[in-house]
Design a protein around this motif. Structure first.
Motif, short mmCIF file in Angstrom:
data_model
loop_
_atom_site.label_atom_id
_atom_site.label_comp_id
_atom_site.label_asym_id
_atom_site.label_seq_id
_atom_site.Cartn_x
_atom_site.Cartn_y
_atom_site.Cartn_z
N GLU A 104 53.27 60.85 43.06
CA GLU A 104 52.59 60.14 41.80
C GLU A 104 53.29 58.62 41.89
N LEU A 105 54.70 58.60 41.97
CA LEU A 105 55.50 57.60 42.03
C LEU A 105 55.03 56.62 43.30
N GLU A 106 54.67 57.22 44.33
CA GLU A 106 54.33 56.40 45.53
C GLU A 106 53.15 55.74 45.06
N ALA A 107 52.05 56.35 44.50
CA ALA A 107 50.92 55.68 44.06
C ALA A 107 51.17 54.69 43.04
N LEU A 108 51.83 54.74 42.01
CA LEU A 108 52.32 53.68 40.99
C LEU A 108 53.00 52.60 41.79
N GLU A 109 53.90 52.88 42.73
CA GLU A 109 54.36 51.60 43.47
C GLU A 109 53.39 50.65 44.35
N GLY A 110 52.61 51.71 44.74
CA GLY A 110 51.33 50.94 45.40
C GLY A 110 50.54 50.07 44.45
N ARG A 111 50.29 50.48 43.32
CA ARG A 111 49.59 49.87 42.29
C ARG A 111 50.15 48.49 42.08
N GLU A 112 51.29 48.79 41.65
CA GLU A 112 52.20 47.56 41.44
C GLU A 112 52.28 46.49 42.48
N ALA A 113 52.31 46.89 43.74
CA ALA A 113 52.31 45.88 44.89
C ALA A 113 50.83 45.23 44.86
N GLU A 114 49.91 46.12 44.62
CA GLU A 114 48.45 45.65 44.47
C GLU A 114 48.34 44.32 43.43
N LEU A 115 49.08 44.78 42.45
CA LEU A 115 49.03 43.72 41.10
C LEU A 115 49.58 42.53 41.48
N ALA A 116 50.97 42.90 42.15
CA ALA A 116 51.43 41.80 42.38
C ALA A 116 50.49 40.68 43.57
N GLU A 117 49.86 41.46 44.61
CA GLU A 117 49.04 40.45 45.34
C GLU A 117 47.79 39.98 44.82
N GLY A 118 47.32 40.54 43.64
CA GLY A 118 46.42 39.90 42.82
C GLY A 118 46.99 38.62 42.22
N GLU A 119 48.10 38.76 41.56
CA GLU A 119 48.68 37.45 41.02
C GLU A 119 48.79 36.44 42.00
N ALA A 120 49.27 36.60 43.07
CA ALA A 120 49.21 35.60 44.28
C ALA A 120 47.95 35.07 44.79
N GLU A 121 46.90 35.96 44.82
CA GLU A 121 45.61 35.44 45.26
C GLU A 121 45.03 34.50 43.91
N GLY A 122 45.21 34.91 42.71
CA GLY A 122 44.91 34.23 41.50
C GLY A 122 45.52 32.87 41.67
N GLU A 123 46.62 32.61 41.82
CA GLU A 123 47.27 31.58 41.88
C GLU A 123 46.92 30.70 43.07
N ALA A 124 46.59 31.25 44.29
CA ALA A 124 46.03 30.61 45.32
C ALA A 124 44.60 29.93 45.13
N SER A 125 43.77 31.03 44.38
CA SER A 125 42.42 30.65 43.95
C SER A 125 42.55 29.50 43.22
N TYR A 126 43.64 29.13 42.05
CA TYR A 126 43.35 28.03 41.21
C TYR A 126 44.02 26.95 41.95
N ALA A 127 44.63 26.88 42.95
CA ALA A 127 44.94 25.81 43.59
C ALA A 127 43.93 25.30 44.47
N ARG A 128 43.25 26.05 45.09
CA ARG A 128 42.16 25.74 45.73
C ARG A 128 41.11 24.86 44.76
N ALA A 129 40.68 25.43 43.62
CA ALA A 129 39.69 24.90 42.83
C ALA A 129 40.37 23.54 42.21
N ALA A 130 41.88 23.51 41.93
CA ALA A 130 42.38 22.11 41.69
C ALA A 130 42.08 21.16 42.83
#
Length: 125
Positions: free
Chosen positions: A96-122
């Protein structure tokens, strides 16, 4: 120190001004209105992208806070299970801990993708 034979580049010169009677005011007004409309549309698009990204970020932050609480609870439960020699339960909590850590990593990746998306739009603006 600039060498006497080297001159700094000259700024670009604006096009020569037309005589007032040669200016097509109606065409200039129409072109300016078109540019204003295009800039307004670009601004609205960029604002929409930014709003969407802010909403996604808020959602990720809420989920991340929940994940951290779940992880802390699972770590405590795993420690209790190990101390009580409940190894099967401890192993289940480790998964369960491993799955939670994996989801945390996905959220961090999503944040980076969101910032890159905004930079491209700008950049497109």
């Amino acid at each position: 120190n600039i060498h006497p034979n080297i001159h700094p580049p000259r700024p670009p010169q604006p096009p020569p001004r037309k005589a007032p009677e040669e200016v097509d005011v109606a065409a200039s007004v129409a072109q300016t209105r078109l540019q204003v409309r295009e800039l307004s549309e670009q601004h609205a698009h960029l604002c929409a992208v930014q709003l969407g990204l802010l909403r996604q970020r808020a959602s990720r932050e809420g989920e991340l806070a929940s994940l951290k609480q779940s992880r802390a609870a699972a770590q405590a439960a795993q420690a209790e299970a190990s101390a009580a020699e409940e190894y099967e339960r401890a192993a289940s909590l480790a998964a369960e801990l491993e799955a939670l850590e994996g989801r945390e990593a996905e959220l961090a990746e999503g944040e980076a993708e969101g910032e890159a998306s905004y930079a491209r739009a700008a950049e497109r603006q």
